[in-house]
Motif scaffolding. Sequence first.
Motif, short mmCIF file in Angstrom:
data_model
loop_
_atom_site.label_atom_id
_atom_site.label_comp_id
_atom_site.label_asym_id
_atom_site.label_seq_id
_atom_site.Cartn_x
_atom_site.Cartn_y
_atom_site.Cartn_z
N LEU A 229 0.82 -1.21 0.00
CA LEU A 229 0.00 0.00 0.00
C LEU A 229 0.85 1.27 0.00
CD1 LEU A 229 -2.67 -1.10 2.64
CD2 LEU A 229 -2.97 -1.00 0.18
N ALA A 230 2.05 1.17 0.56
CA ALA A 230 2.88 2.37 0.71
C ALA A 230 3.34 2.92 -0.63
CB ALA A 230 4.09 2.05 1.58
N THR B 75 -2.21 6.38 3.22
CA THR B 75 -3.25 7.05 4.02
C THR B 75 -3.64 6.25 5.26
OG1 THR B 75 -4.90 6.04 2.58
CG2 THR B 75 -4.26 8.31 2.09
N LEU C 291 3.54 10.39 -0.61
CA LEU C 291 2.73 10.36 -1.83
C LEU C 291 3.68 10.46 -3.03
CD1 LEU C 291 2.66 13.62 -2.83
CD2 LEU C 291 1.10 13.75 -0.91
#
Lengths: 72, 542
Positions: free
Chosen positions: B403-404, B437, B453
Amino acid sequence: MELYRLIASTEEGEIPIVAAAESEAEAFRIADREIQHHYLKKPKITDIALIQRKSIGKNGAGYLIRPRESYE
Amino acid sequence: MSYVKVWADHEQLNKNEINKLKKDGLSIFEDIPKYARDGFESIPKDQYMYFKYAGLTVQKPQDKGLFMMRVKIPTGILNAEQAEVLAEIGHDYGRDILDITTRQSIQYHWVPLEKLPEIFDLLKKVDLTTSEAEGDAPRNVVGNPLAGIDRDELFDTRPTVNEIYRFFQDNPDFSNLPRKYKISINANIYNAGHAEINDLAFTPASKVVDGKKVLGFHVKVGGGLAAKPYLAEQLNVFVAKDQVRNVASAVTTLYRDYGYRKSRARARLKYLVADWGIRKFEEKVLELTGPLPSAGKDETVGWNGGFFFGAHPQKQDGLNYVGISVPVGRISSGDFSKIAGLAKQYGSGELRTVNSQNLIIPNIPDRALNDLLAEDIFKKFPVHPTPFTGYAMACTGNEFCNLALTNTKDKMEEIAARLDREVDLDVPVRIYMVGCTNSCGQRHIADIGIQGLKLRTQKGELVDAYEIFVGGTLTGGGHFNERLKGRIAASLISDVLKDFLLYFKKEKEKGETFFTFKNRLGTEKLQTVLDDILKAATSERE
């Protein structure tokens, strides 16, 4: 295939964009394409940020688009 | 199993729920030896989810047969044998790296499938487990890492933690919950258990009953961070120590039977608590527990952020504990083994993990303290760390996590080291970095949170970048930090943070913490400060 959530920053505020793409670079290209397509007069984009990524599984994937809370 | 799955005939169960009805998560332990023998290709992809119940996640790239593996350590207490085995596993199976997590667990990477049975044997021999360290089940019970030795604890929580851990661990009545479930049990008056960000938290309290002061707990439910953070709310009950299991069982039963199973994105306990409201939830708890006294006196007086650096006397005369900084929680198995060896040489052999991703050596006699502190290892892992490196945390980041979006641990270490060299402060500043997030690195409660991001600049370059958030805390019930506008390219982030913190240094009052400073100046003012810094930093580069 993954679902990317992006935000384009303009002088008028943030524009949320969602792109289904195979890679981060492709997600940015899709964001460009959608901005080009959407606006008659294109806003001045300061930057585009990719802030979230989700895998698109058999059940699909999605984002709820609304203004971000202060902690988000 | 001694309960009826009341949700079994619900029409809209998510895919995981349908699978969990067919096969309980804990049954994966029966399958692992066969998969280990037959190789990674023998595992059907629809079985990956069950590995979570064994504390395992298929590590990216997903075709290499390697796993992230997590070992539970209730309230962070390890005996000498356990500490040695954890170091040995890191050395033999985890490419020499251990990560201390924000739930006091130990996490490994690159663990080969074929080695899992022998690793499980090693852990079992010393009464450790990976079972339910992930998955939709009760996770590691976090708590006071100083339990039993703490001058700031209302009472020793070790017996309660042990009782609750043993009650839930591998208990088939609670191995199929709607989602992950986090319990905190703490009696340190500085909220060492981070109550507000757990699904179920027992916090220190007292009550006068029949003219006599009784020590026990208050209860908070429904906390959690992730993309939709929520601070746990308090039930109006006082729980004596002998009632903790009764209350924990009731809350968990409610979650199991009424928690949402339609969407995994809306399955944590916080959604049920938000929908029912805290009073209805309390009524339901009391229906299961029977009458409980109303809340008494809350004994929590502040929040220490989970930091216990330095040498300090224990509640036992003549004994001391030593809090050690492990930058962003990552340590080689050799260094972990050395520290475990020192714990044995100078103390009782016990070693403790902290939810701030650090370590504590307890039970050091006065006479041995100076000799211990003179050991070379503390040059690398200081007991009086610098104000930034010592108080920095980071999630796993894109090195291992799917996810990162950005690197976290290396970047956080690099930034903190520079800030330590160039910004001299009289107070520590807690900076926590996450790569997405979600909030595995607890970004929401940091003084300064940094979230990764990807950014495409005006020049068309695709770069790692970060947003910053200011003013998070768990003091006074908690407050999530607030985002400042402006995305900061990775190449600028340490310059920007340095200038931002030099402004803090210049404007702060003596001894003023970042949280107090942020509240005094306001977020809007800090936004203008950041705007100016960003403008200057960007024009310098152009």
